[in-house]
Design an enzyme around this catalytic site. Sequence first.
Site, PDB file in Angstrom:
ATOM      1  CG  ASP A  49      -1.781   1.233   1.305  1.00 48.42           C
ATOM      2  OD1 ASP A  49      -2.887   1.195   0.736  1.00 48.42           O
ATOM      3  OD2 ASP A  49      -1.369   2.240   1.918  1.00 48.42           O
ATOM      4  CE1 TYR A  54       0.698   8.285   2.473  1.00 46.79           C
ATOM      5  CE2 TYR A  54       1.293   6.081   1.768  1.00 46.79           C
ATOM      6  CZ  TYR A  54       0.445   6.933   2.439  1.00 46.79           C
ATOM      7  OH  TYR A  54      -0.662   6.421   3.080  1.00 46.79           O
ATOM      8  CB  SER A 152      -8.166   6.599   3.336  1.00 44.76           C
ATOM      9  OG  SER A 152      -7.392   6.742   4.503  1.00 44.76           O
ATOM     10  CD  GLN A 177      -4.930   2.722   3.944  1.00 44.74           C
ATOM     11  OE1 GLN A 177      -3.962   3.468   4.122  1.00 44.74           O
ATOM     12  NE2 GLN A 177      -5.041   1.959   2.879  1.00 44.74           N
ATOM     13  CD1 TRP A 205      -5.021   4.665   8.168  1.00 45.27           C
ATOM     14  CD2 TRP A 205      -3.499   5.643   9.477  1.00 45.27           C
ATOM     15  NE1 TRP A 205      -5.498   5.909   8.516  1.00 45.27           N
ATOM     16  CE2 TRP A 205      -4.590   6.533   9.309  1.00 45.27           C
ATOM     17  CE3 TRP A 205      -2.409   6.047  10.256  1.00 45.27           C
ATOM     18  CZ2 TRP A 205      -4.630   7.797   9.896  1.00 45.27           C
ATOM     19  CZ3 TRP A 205      -2.452   7.312  10.845  1.00 45.27           C
ATOM     20  CH2 TRP A 205      -3.542   8.166  10.659  1.00 45.27           C
ATOM     21  CB  SER A 206      -1.337   4.206  12.970  1.00 50.30           C
ATOM     22  OG  SER A 206      -0.484   4.625  14.000  1.00 50.30           O
ATOM     23  CB  ALA A 209      -0.582   3.754  18.831  1.00 50.56           C
ATOM     24  CD  GLU A 294      11.102 -10.152  15.612  1.00 54.25           C
ATOM     25  OE1 GLU A 294      10.311 -10.337  16.553  1.00 54.25           O
ATOM     26  OE2 GLU A 294      11.859 -11.052  15.182  1.00 54.25           O
TER      27      GLU A 294
END
Length: 336
Positions: A49, A54, A152, A177, A205-206, A209, A294
């Site tokens: 995405d 950006y 979004s 989103q 997204w996030s 946080a 991870e």
Amino acid sequence: MEFRYLGSSGLKISTVTYGNWLTHGSQVENDVAKQCVQAALDCGITTFDTADVYANTKAETVLGEALKGERRQSLEIFTKVYWPTGPAGPNDCGLSRKHIMESIDGSLSRLQTDYVDLYQAHRYDPDTPLEETMQAFADVVRAGKALYIGVSEWTAEQLRAGHALARELGIGLISSQPQYSMLWRVIEDEVIPASRELGVGQIVWSPIAQGVLSGKYLPGQQPPAGSRATDAKGGADMVQRFLNDDVLSRVQALKPIAEELELTMAQLAVAWVLQNDNVSAALVGASRPEQVQENVKAAGVRIADEAMKRIDQALGDVVVRDPAKTAENAPARRPS
């Protein structure tokens, strides 16, 4: 890797989706960005995405280069349109027909692909008739430049109106989103019920946080050097809302829960959002390949109800739930 359908569509996406909002073209060098994308591919991520805004289009270029040579049919590539790009002229932003039709061609060129799987309205445009926006999206789909449409940070009311027009036009508006995490749950009361009703899936997204749920920010201490909270270009302003001792102390209370589940705190945060059956995918970014490796371990994790209750008890009243925050955080006028 786990895969889920995006909304009620037949499109499957990786539940951990790679996003390059604050990294490619701005925070990290191109060779490191390519290493992160390769790490995502190696971990089984197939969904990527980005957005034209950006790094003012550079992120799309970097992603296109990083994915060059991969089998296109095996990837799901998403991008977005709305925010100003280029020299930010009067028509270089928004969801007018002019901006959408010009922007999709620019995105495809930078991404080095003939089509995107999902083309998203990066915000709602109050200055353009919704009918004009949805007709332009429909024409993009009919031209074969996008397969599906998404949005979004739209409110439940905006979602319903856009979905109704999309249906009339015979195109699939299948995704939303929004920001969503243990600490930011403003979509739960209105956006998610509307989305379930409409067959719209969330690509959130996030989920960590802005890094706060990783546990690296400690109460009573300055943010670690090089962290997002110290980077004015890397979202430091967004992190500030969570950087108070009450929030940070409660986040530290999640550590024993993560340890019992044999997860890092970041993995716990990503796994938490994926417990919501309306969430199709969690967006994760990375400035190092190891971060991808991870975070992807959260895919397929099931958190027991008892642990979910303990998370709620640990965080208590620092969780932001007000559904009005979606509208409050949206632009009242198109950027000029």
